[in-house]
Design a protein around this motif. Structure first.
Motif, mmCIF file in Angstrom:
data_model
loop_
_atom_site.group_PDB
_atom_site.id
_atom_site.type_symbol
_atom_site.label_atom_id
_atom_site.label_comp_id
_atom_site.label_asym_id
_atom_site.label_seq_id
_atom_site.Cartn_x
_atom_site.Cartn_y
_atom_site.Cartn_z
ATOM 1 N N SER A 334 0.806 -1.220 0.000
ATOM 2 C CA SER A 334 0.000 0.000 0.000
ATOM 3 C C SER A 334 0.835 1.265 0.000
ATOM 4 C CB SER A 334 -0.936 0.000 1.214
ATOM 5 O OG SER A 334 -1.882 -1.041 1.144
ATOM 6 N N VAL A 335 1.886 1.294 0.810
ATOM 7 C CA VAL A 335 2.655 2.537 0.945
ATOM 8 C C VAL A 335 3.310 2.951 -0.360
ATOM 9 C CG1 VAL A 335 3.050 2.171 3.411
ATOM 10 C CG2 VAL A 335 4.708 1.294 1.771
ATOM 11 N N ASN A 336 3.584 1.983 -1.243
ATOM 12 C CA ASN A 336 4.240 2.313 -2.509
ATOM 13 C C ASN A 336 3.280 2.926 -3.525
ATOM 14 O OD1 ASN A 336 6.768 1.239 -1.628
ATOM 15 N ND2 ASN A 336 5.940 -0.804 -1.977
ATOM 16 N N GLN A 337 1.986 2.806 -3.289
ATOM 17 C CA GLN A 337 1.037 3.448 -4.200
ATOM 18 C C GLN A 337 1.156 4.963 -4.160
ATOM 19 O OE1 GLN A 337 -2.967 1.506 -5.115
ATOM 20 N NE2 GLN A 337 -2.743 1.177 -2.937
ATOM 21 N N ALA A 338 1.623 5.495 -3.032
ATOM 22 C CA ALA A 338 1.776 6.943 -2.901
ATOM 23 C C ALA A 338 3.136 7.425 -3.385
ATOM 24 C CB ALA A 338 1.561 7.359 -1.444
ATOM 25 N N ALA A 339 3.987 6.508 -3.860
ATOM 26 C CA ALA A 339 5.310 6.904 -4.348
ATOM 27 C C ALA A 339 5.186 7.641 -5.681
ATOM 28 C CB ALA A 339 6.200 5.677 -4.514
ATOM 29 N N VAL A 340 6.159 8.483 -5.977
ATOM 30 C CA VAL A 340 6.090 9.277 -7.208
ATOM 31 C C VAL A 340 6.158 8.395 -8.452
ATOM 32 C CG1 VAL A 340 7.078 11.317 -6.093
ATOM 33 C CG2 VAL A 340 8.596 9.669 -7.202
ATOM 34 N N GLU A 341 6.753 7.204 -8.346
ATOM 35 C CA GLU A 341 6.851 6.318 -9.499
ATOM 36 C C GLU A 341 5.596 5.468 -9.695
ATOM 37 O OE1 GLU A 341 10.901 6.749 -7.472
ATOM 38 O OE2 GLU A 341 8.879 6.112 -6.867
ATOM 39 N N HIS A 502 8.502 13.860 -2.441
ATOM 40 C CA HIS A 502 9.700 13.215 -1.895
ATOM 41 C C HIS A 502 9.506 11.724 -1.647
ATOM 42 C CE1 HIS A 502 10.832 17.418 -0.178
ATOM 43 N NE2 HIS A 502 11.209 17.283 -1.435
ATOM 44 N N ARG A 503 8.309 11.239 -1.856
ATOM 45 C CA ARG A 503 8.026 9.837 -1.566
ATOM 46 C C ARG A 503 8.441 8.957 -2.746
ATOM 47 N NH1 ARG A 503 2.295 9.313 1.810
ATOM 48 N NH2 ARG A 503 2.740 10.936 3.338
ATOM 49 N N THR A 504 9.710 8.745 -2.886
ATOM 50 C CA THR A 504 10.178 7.819 -3.911
ATOM 51 C C THR A 504 10.160 6.407 -3.338
ATOM 52 O OG1 THR A 504 12.523 7.894 -3.320
ATOM 53 C CG2 THR A 504 11.694 9.627 -4.793
ATOM 54 N N VAL A 505 10.008 5.433 -4.203
ATOM 55 C CA VAL A 505 9.901 4.066 -3.728
ATOM 56 C C VAL A 505 11.194 3.619 -3.048
ATOM 57 C CG1 VAL A 505 10.633 3.013 -5.906
ATOM 58 C CG2 VAL A 505 9.069 1.787 -4.404
ATOM 59 N N VAL A 506 12.337 4.162 -3.481
ATOM 60 C CA VAL A 506 13.609 3.787 -2.863
ATOM 61 C C VAL A 506 13.762 4.429 -1.489
ATOM 62 C CG1 VAL A 506 16.121 3.958 -3.084
ATOM 63 C CG2 VAL A 506 14.731 3.312 -5.063
ATOM 64 N N GLN A 507 13.413 5.718 -1.357
ATOM 65 C CA GLN A 507 13.520 6.354 -0.043
ATOM 66 C C GLN A 507 12.557 5.722 0.955
ATOM 67 O OE1 GLN A 507 15.600 8.652 1.353
ATOM 68 N NE2 GLN A 507 16.827 8.399 -0.506
ATOM 69 N N ILE A 508 11.382 5.347 0.511
ATOM 70 C CA ILE A 508 10.454 4.643 1.394
ATOM 71 C C ILE A 508 11.087 3.349 1.893
ATOM 72 C CG2 ILE A 508 8.277 3.364 1.449
ATOM 73 C CD1 ILE A 508 7.152 5.501 -0.473
#
Length: 551
Positions: A334-341, A502-508
């Motif tokens: 779920s958290v990755n759905q909010a990532a910029v990618e 700033h929510r990139t999948v890698v930084q998350i």
């Protein structure tokens, strides 16, 4: 060699506390957070108070300190801890990745090719969300990944179980085999199917040491012990015989498949977004690990199946808990759905960023609508869950569209579909004529199935509206989401990850892992008697370097 994450703000492992023995709880807590340095556990001979002191790291500081030197009153040493070490080293070796971490597939392309590429480039791993996409889109996406990630094996594509569309599942499985996808994540399966076993067994060959070499790695997401058992066992003989008889497997491939488990990695999915059984991870993970151990003894497999954790992993504390339960790796969703990618629209990502812990609901699933299977979706800001629930109530109560009372029919046409049901059916028929004409043949003979296809039009379009960001359909967005999204939002509040850009999948990923390592070290220190304050069990997100030095 081991590689470190370095903090771009202060540099990895650099500290001003290296030569100071501390006995105050706040100071001890600060030392405990220096996870990349060994921590000496001290005792004051006069008072008996416990304290701590950072020690030289023998991996990095050889020759700079005398052998055997250390502070007086040294009781023991907590070694350095790295995010890479939280799970199974075997998992990382098998998937050619640096971290025991996966970003799960999110269907209909929400897990994009860009997301998979970014993760692979950072020595993480993700899966492209092929479920629900047209075959041409899947082919083009996989071919792009094969080109951009040539030479890398730390990426994959999902294979989604499609009980109402077996032909679609079969075509996808054959496509993944044809294009040489290095890893396949099987999701939503309740039992093994011929396309799944084909994907697992095609190309198996005998290794030089007598083992079996797999051309692609199969990972399976499960939420029930009986499903896990099927994946941790060899394929059933009748299924293998059927594939051989159909010309899909050779006799040799079938014989090799009978010697190994279907999957070498089982992801225990707890209370997650989308398809879920809403079961607690603390109950399911130990049970399936115990089942794994029993099956390994029964079959005599040379390597134990690895067991990972998914569902509810939106904070470092949750990730640390999963590893403490024995997870070999973790998978976030779920958290990755909010990532910029992410393939989610900007509106959808803003809605996810506003979610709290209780802002989810259960709603009928489009792909298993007739079976009554439900999935977990975002409730805040959308009417999807209640409207989809109404459709399933009507489906259960009536045998055809014509049986629906006029008042209810008007409600559907005005509030849900926003068009006459006849127009919805015409569009639905055009879709299935291209995708699976057998559905139309069945609908002509079965009025209830025709009604199901019409209702599934709304369920399918609602997720597409969320992905494309249709402003006129915001109240109907179907966004798969679990409570982890709300927990994540609470954790990042006030930090740089609070901003969507700033929510990139890698930084998350790196922040979840870094924080989990900090919390794990705090727990270790507390069990040794150190007075770690509550602050030691928290971690504020910060910009982490996406490549580190070699240690």
């Amino acid at each position: 060699m081991v590689m470190m994450i370095s903090l771009s703000q202060n540099g990895a492992g650099r500290t001003s506390h290296e030569s100071t023995a501390s006995f105050a709880p706040d100071e001890i807590t600060a030392l405990v957070a220096e996870i990349r340095r060994p921590l000496g556990l001290l005792v004051d001979p006069a008072t008996g108070r416990r304290g701590a002191q950072l020690l030289p790291d023998p991996l990095r500081d050889r020759g700079t300190h005398g052998a055997g030197s250390g502070p007086a009153g040294l009781l023991g040493v907590l070694p350095a801890i790295y995010p890479e070490w939280l799970g199974s080293r075997e998992f990382c070796a098998a998937h050619r990745t640096r971290f025991p971490y996966l970003a799960g597939e999110m269907s209909t392309g929400i897990a994009t090719t860009e997301m998979v590429e970014k993760l692979a480039g950072a020595d993480l791993m993700g899966f492209f969300g092929a479920g629900g996409l047209r075959e041409r889109v899947v082919r083009d996406s996989v071919e792009r990944l094969s080109r951009s990630l040539r030479g890398r094996d730390n990426w994959g594509v999902n294979l989604l179980h499609s009980p109402n569309e077996p032909a679609v599942e079969a075509r996808t499985a054959r496509l993944l085999v044809e294009l040489g996808v290095p890893a396949v994540s099987a999701s939503a399966y309740m039992d093994l199917t011929p396309p799944l076993v084909l994907c697992m067994a095609r190309g198996l060959r005998a290794g030089r040491s007598g083992g079996v070499e797999r051309p692609r790695r199969l990972l399976a997401k499960v939420s029930r012990p009986e499903t896990a058992e099927r994946f941790m066992s060899p394929p059933p003989e009748p299924l293998l015989r059927r594939l051989v008889a159909d010309g899909d497997l050779s006799e040799g491939e079938a014989a090799l498949a009978a010697r190994i488990p279907v999957a070498e990695d089982i992801t225990v999915e707890a209370d997650s977004g989308g398809h879920t059984d809403n079961r607690p991870l603390g109950i399911m993970l130990p049970a399936i690990r115990a089942l794994r151990d029993r099956l390994a003894g029964s079959y005599g497999h040379p390597r134990a199946v690895r067991v990972g954790a998914a569902g509810g992993l939106g904070t470092p504390a949750a990730v640390a808990t999963a590893f403490a339960l024995g997870a070999d790796y973790v998978l976030t969703g779920s958290v990755n759905q909010a990532a910029v990618e992410s393939g989610m629209s900007a509106d959808g990502r803003r809605m996810l960023a506003g979610a709290d812990l209780t802002d989810t609901a259960m709603a009928p699933a489009a792909d298993m609508f007739e079976m009554g299977v439900r999935l977990q979706v975002l409730r805040r800001g959308t009417m999807f869950a209640s409207r989809a629930g109404l459709l399933h109530e009507l489906y259960q109560a009536h045998g055809s569209l014509e049986e629906i009372p006029a008042r209810r029919r008007a409600q559907l046409e005005e509030q849900v579909f926003r068009r006459p049901l006849e127009a919805v059916w015409a569009e639905t028929a055009r879709f299935w004529a291209e995708r699976d004409p057998a559905q139309l043949t069945r609908a002509e003979a079965d009025a209830k199935h025709r009604m199901a296809l019409v209702f599934r039009w709304y369920l399918g379009r609602s997720s597409r509206w969320a992905i494309t960001g249709d402003p006129g359909r915001k109240a109907d967005y179907q966004i798969w989401c679990g409570p982890a999204m709300g927990a994540f939002n609470r954790w990042v509040a006030g930090s740089f990850l609070a901003a969507l850009e700033h929510r990139t999948v890698v930084q998350i990923a790196l922040n979840l892992l870094e924080g989990a390592a900090v919390i794990t070290r705090a727990h270790q220190a507390r069990t040794c008697g150190l007075p770690v304050t509550p602050a030691g069990f928290g971690f504020t997100p910060r910009r982490l370097a996406e490549s580190g030095g070699v240690r």
